[in-house]
Enzyme design. Structure first.
Site, mmCIF file in Angstrom:
data_model
loop_
_atom_site.group_PDB
_atom_site.id
_atom_site.type_symbol
_atom_site.label_atom_id
_atom_site.label_comp_id
_atom_site.label_asym_id
_atom_site.label_seq_id
_atom_site.Cartn_x
_atom_site.Cartn_y
_atom_site.Cartn_z
ATOM 1 N N SER A 235 0.840 -1.201 0.000
ATOM 2 C CA SER A 235 0.000 0.000 0.000
ATOM 3 C C SER A 235 0.872 1.248 0.000
ATOM 4 O O SER A 235 1.982 1.247 0.555
ATOM 5 C CB SER A 235 -0.857 -0.027 1.263
ATOM 6 O OG SER A 235 -1.432 1.223 1.503
ATOM 7 N N TYR B 189 -2.130 -1.409 11.086
ATOM 8 C CA TYR B 189 -2.379 -1.966 9.746
ATOM 9 C C TYR B 189 -1.267 -1.538 8.784
ATOM 10 O O TYR B 189 -0.678 -2.363 8.091
ATOM 11 C CB TYR B 189 -3.749 -1.482 9.201
ATOM 12 C CG TYR B 189 -3.848 -1.646 7.697
ATOM 13 C CD1 TYR B 189 -4.029 -2.907 7.123
ATOM 14 C CD2 TYR B 189 -3.717 -0.549 6.831
ATOM 15 C CE1 TYR B 189 -4.082 -3.064 5.746
ATOM 16 C CE2 TYR B 189 -3.767 -0.699 5.455
ATOM 17 C CZ TYR B 189 -3.950 -1.959 4.917
ATOM 18 O OH TYR B 189 -3.983 -2.118 3.545
ATOM 19 N N LYS C 219 2.089 -3.710 6.639
ATOM 20 C CA LYS C 219 2.496 -3.676 5.225
ATOM 21 C C LYS C 219 4.005 -3.460 5.110
ATOM 22 O O LYS C 219 4.681 -4.132 4.324
ATOM 23 C CB LYS C 219 1.744 -2.576 4.465
ATOM 24 C CG LYS C 219 0.264 -2.835 4.299
ATOM 25 C CD LYS C 219 0.001 -4.008 3.377
ATOM 26 C CE LYS C 219 -1.455 -4.428 3.365
ATOM 27 N NZ LYS C 219 -1.685 -5.735 2.784
HETATM 28 P P1 NAD Z 1 -10.856 -7.533 1.363
HETATM 29 O O1 NAD Z 1 -11.065 -7.562 2.835
HETATM 30 O O2 NAD Z 1 -12.038 -7.360 0.488
HETATM 31 O O3 NAD Z 1 -10.096 -8.885 0.906
HETATM 32 C C1 NAD Z 1 -9.199 -9.547 1.740
HETATM 33 C C2 NAD Z 1 -9.610 -11.017 1.785
HETATM 34 O O4 NAD Z 1 -8.705 -11.736 2.610
HETATM 35 C C3 NAD Z 1 -11.013 -11.232 2.358
HETATM 36 O O5 NAD Z 1 -11.771 -12.006 1.453
HETATM 37 C C4 NAD Z 1 -10.763 -11.993 3.658
HETATM 38 O O6 NAD Z 1 -11.809 -12.908 3.942
HETATM 39 C C5 NAD Z 1 -9.431 -12.673 3.378
HETATM 40 N N1 NAD Z 1 -8.623 -12.990 4.558
HETATM 41 C C6 NAD Z 1 -8.273 -12.175 5.575
HETATM 42 N N2 NAD Z 1 -7.515 -12.834 6.460
HETATM 43 C C7 NAD Z 1 -7.356 -14.100 5.971
HETATM 44 C C8 NAD Z 1 -6.664 -15.250 6.431
HETATM 45 N N3 NAD Z 1 -6.024 -15.258 7.593
HETATM 46 N N4 NAD Z 1 -6.700 -16.370 5.679
HETATM 47 C C9 NAD Z 1 -7.391 -16.396 4.519
HETATM 48 N N5 NAD Z 1 -8.068 -15.334 4.039
HETATM 49 C C10 NAD Z 1 -8.054 -14.201 4.766
HETATM 50 O O7 NAD Z 1 -9.753 -6.431 1.058
HETATM 51 P P2 NAD Z 1 -9.251 -5.832 -0.332
HETATM 52 O O8 NAD Z 1 -9.664 -4.423 -0.384
HETATM 53 O O9 NAD Z 1 -9.601 -6.737 -1.439
HETATM 54 O O10 NAD Z 1 -7.691 -5.851 -0.078
HETATM 55 C C11 NAD Z 1 -6.857 -6.893 -0.532
HETATM 56 C C12 NAD Z 1 -5.435 -6.623 -0.106
HETATM 57 O O11 NAD Z 1 -5.006 -5.380 -0.645
HETATM 58 C C13 NAD Z 1 -5.252 -6.525 1.403
HETATM 59 O O12 NAD Z 1 -4.026 -7.115 1.755
HETATM 60 C C14 NAD Z 1 -5.207 -5.033 1.649
HETATM 61 O O13 NAD Z 1 -4.479 -4.707 2.806
HETATM 62 C C15 NAD Z 1 -4.493 -4.557 0.394
HETATM 63 N N6 NAD Z 1 -4.771 -3.147 0.093
HETATM 64 C C16 NAD Z 1 -6.077 -2.744 -0.026
HETATM 65 C C17 NAD Z 1 -6.347 -1.405 -0.273
HETATM 66 C C18 NAD Z 1 -7.787 -0.932 -0.393
HETATM 67 O O14 NAD Z 1 -8.019 0.263 -0.359
HETATM 68 N N7 NAD Z 1 -8.776 -1.809 -0.571
HETATM 69 C C19 NAD Z 1 -5.300 -0.497 -0.414
HETATM 70 C C20 NAD Z 1 -3.981 -0.957 -0.309
HETATM 71 C C21 NAD Z 1 -3.735 -2.298 -0.051
HETATM 72 C C1 UD1 Z 2 -7.073 4.690 4.115
HETATM 73 C C2 UD1 Z 2 -6.038 4.257 5.110
HETATM 74 C C3 UD1 Z 2 -4.941 3.489 4.394
HETATM 75 C C4 UD1 Z 2 -5.528 2.307 3.642
HETATM 76 C C5 UD1 Z 2 -6.620 2.820 2.689
HETATM 77 C C6 UD1 Z 2 -7.334 1.693 2.003
HETATM 78 C C7 UD1 Z 2 -6.104 5.931 6.890
HETATM 79 C C8 UD1 Z 2 -5.385 7.035 7.566
HETATM 80 N N1 UD1 Z 2 -5.521 5.413 5.812
HETATM 81 O O1 UD1 Z 2 -6.449 5.528 3.152
HETATM 82 O O2 UD1 Z 2 -4.005 3.015 5.337
HETATM 83 O O3 UD1 Z 2 -4.532 1.637 2.887
HETATM 84 O O4 UD1 Z 2 -7.597 3.578 3.439
HETATM 85 O O5 UD1 Z 2 -8.071 0.937 2.903
HETATM 86 O O6 UD1 Z 2 -7.179 5.520 7.310
HETATM 87 N N2 UD1 Z 2 -12.681 10.947 3.860
HETATM 88 C C9 UD1 Z 2 -13.685 11.824 4.227
HETATM 89 N N3 UD1 Z 2 -14.839 11.300 4.718
HETATM 90 C C10 UD1 Z 2 -15.046 9.952 4.881
HETATM 91 C C11 UD1 Z 2 -14.014 9.067 4.491
HETATM 92 C C12 UD1 Z 2 -12.838 9.595 4.001
HETATM 93 O O7 UD1 Z 2 -13.539 13.034 4.089
HETATM 94 O O8 UD1 Z 2 -16.128 9.552 5.358
HETATM 95 C C13 UD1 Z 2 -11.442 11.492 3.297
HETATM 96 C C14 UD1 Z 2 -10.213 11.138 4.114
HETATM 97 O O9 UD1 Z 2 -9.991 12.082 5.114
HETATM 98 C C15 UD1 Z 2 -9.141 11.139 3.030
HETATM 99 C C16 UD1 Z 2 -9.880 10.707 1.756
HETATM 100 O O10 UD1 Z 2 -11.251 10.921 2.021
HETATM 101 O O11 UD1 Z 2 -8.666 12.427 2.852
HETATM 102 C C17 UD1 Z 2 -9.657 9.255 1.397
HETATM 103 O O12 UD1 Z 2 -9.931 8.464 2.541
HETATM 104 P P1 UD1 Z 2 -9.947 6.874 2.520
HETATM 105 O O13 UD1 Z 2 -10.829 6.389 1.433
HETATM 106 O O14 UD1 Z 2 -10.222 6.399 3.901
HETATM 107 O O15 UD1 Z 2 -8.459 6.482 2.065
HETATM 108 P P2 UD1 Z 2 -7.030 6.884 2.716
HETATM 109 O O16 UD1 Z 2 -7.188 7.740 3.896
HETATM 110 O O17 UD1 Z 2 -6.192 7.400 1.634
#
Ligand code: NAD
Ligand code: UD1
Length: 340
Positions: A124, A149, A153
């Site tokens: 991330s 969290y 990473k």
């Molecule tokens: P998500 O929660 O939809 O998917 C994660 C999946 O992992 C889920 O289906 C959950 O059931 C499974 N899981 C969790 N722990 C497990 C375990 N111990 N064994 C087996 N399965 C397990 O999340 P996502 O948004 O699809 O994210 C996927 C990956 O990308 C994550 O590692 C997340 O940290 C990373 N990531 C997500 C974002 C975002 O904004 N969505 C941003 C940066 C990184």
């Molecule tokens: C957040 C996490 C980041 C994670 C990512 C994806 C924090 C500080 N960071 O990123 O670690 O990888 O989500 O899961 O939580 N916002 C509003 N109102 C809301 C929600 C969000 O104004 O109800 C604003 C936030 O302040 C931010 C922007 O929208 O400025 C994006 O927020 P968000 O979608 O939560 O993503 P990140 O903060 O970038």
């Protein structure tokens, strides 16, 4: 190739399986369903016409993982499985380190035992901490994460780098995602957060559909043109295709690579809200709230490395991301839950 997709029933994993299947790969989803449902497997098949192999299992179950890697003759693991709620991680650090860090260590041990050498990891942009310079490039030093969290990473990136160093034949690819939003254009797959969403886009779509009353905009006194924070939002289908590009670029001799996956364009909170209203014609009431603790002012990627080395770049703009998120929300007001 045969790909094990940990977290394969989750948001990004499921969209990636669609792209993998469409590129001719065989994907095996491995998930403990702690934050997802098997309904998505039918949705994937509905889009691609191909069934998805599914193993219900935990990444901390090394024995099951080793068996799965061998049974399906896996060539590469794409590792999405993990817990991702920032706020929850502050209150449950032990669970987060156990699941994300402990689970990854078990996965690496299983890969070693099964002779699988390639792993692509969901990292991330949070590993950069507060940016000292924008846009962010992969060679910038990692910063201070503001929560457990985020720290998982950074720690996992270090564990993977150390492991690749010790086993040079290994291929390790760290993909640093910026802010994934959007949904499959069919409207049959998308993000399905449990409870009140923490992230901006699912909050916006739930306000738009009337489940939540109004959006709180966290701070409008930042040093940005409209005072709200700037992020690099990326369509989940672009993110998914980034994984297929990373697979194609795996080096036969092994190695460690890091890529930003974003669009390179920054969008403020208010710009996103306005783009959503324009793309959908739906009003999103909002009010300005205090800043959210731990937020960085601005964060966006330099994506030239992925373009040069993977031949990948994001195709979709913010309007498409908004339209697809809304299409998914409208067609599935309760996510996958009604259809289980
Ligand atoms: P998500 O929660 O939809 O998917 C994660 C999946 O992992 C889920 O289906 C959950 O059931 C499974 N899981 C969790 N722990 C497990 C375990 N111990 N064994 C087996 N399965 C397990 O999340 P996502 O948004 O699809 O994210 C996927 C990956 O990308 C994550 O590692 C997340 O940290 C990373 N990531 C997500 C974002 C975002 O904004 N969505 C941003 C940066 C990184
Ligand atoms: C957040 C996490 C980041 C994670 C990512 C994806 C924090 C500080 N960071 O990123 O670690 O990888 O989500 O899961 O939580 N916002 C509003 N109102 C809301 C929600 C969000 O104004 O109800 C604003 C936030 O302040 C931010 C922007 O929208 O400025 C994006 O927020 P968000 O979608 O939560 O993503 P990140 O903060 O970038």
């Amino acid at each position: 190739m045969n790909i094990l997709v940990t977290g394969g029933t989750g948001f990004i994993g499921s969209h990636t399986i669609v792209e993998l299947q469409q590129a001719g790969h065989t994907a095996v989803a491995y998930d403990n369903l702690c934050n997802s449902s098997t309904v998505v497997l039918d949705r994937i098949e509905g889009i691609t016409g191909k069934p998805v192999e599914f193993v219900e299992g935990d990444i901390r179950d090394q024995e099951k993982l080793t068996k799965t890697l061998k049974d399906f003759d896996i060539d590469c693991v794409i590792h999405f499985a993990g817990l991702k709620a920032v706020g929850e991680s502050v209150h449950k650090p032990i669970e987060y380190y156990d699941n994300n860090v402990g689970g990854t260590v078990k996965l690496l041990a299983a890969m070693r035992d099964a002779g699988v050498n390639s792993i692509i990891f969901s990292s991330s942009a949070t590993v950069y901490g507060e940016p000292t310079k924008l846009p962010l490039t992969e060679d910038m030093p990692k910063g201070q994460a503001t929560n457990p969290y985020g720290r998982t990473k950074g720690i996992i990136e270090d564990i993977l780098s150390d492991t690749q160093f010790a086993y040079p034949q290994m291929n390790v690819v760290l993909l640093r995602y910026f802010n994934p939003i959007g949904a499959h254009p069919s409207g049959t797959m998308g993000e399905d957060p449990t409870g009140i969403p923490n992230n901006l886009m699912p909050y916006v779509t739930q306000v738009a559909i009337g489940k939540l009353k109004e959006l709180g905009v966290f701070g409008n006194d930042y040093d940005t043109p409209d005072g709200t924070c700037i992020r690099d939002y990326i369509h989940v289908m672009d993110l998914a295709s980034g994984h297929v590009a990373a697979l194609k670029a795996l080096k036969p001799e092994g190695g460690l690579s890091i890529y930003n996956l974003g669009t390179g364009r920054g969008t403020s909170v208010l710009e996103l809200v306005n783009a959503f209203m324009k793309a959908t014609g739906v009003n999103v009431p909002y009010s300005i709230k205090p800043r959210r603790e731990g937020d960085v002012v601005a964060c966006y990627a330099d994506c030239s490395k992925a373009k040069e080395e993977l031949g990948w770049e994001a195709k979709y703009g913010i309007e498409q991301m908004c339209a697809d998120s809304w299409n998914w929300q409208q067609k599935n007001p309760n996510g996958y839950r009604d259809q289980a």
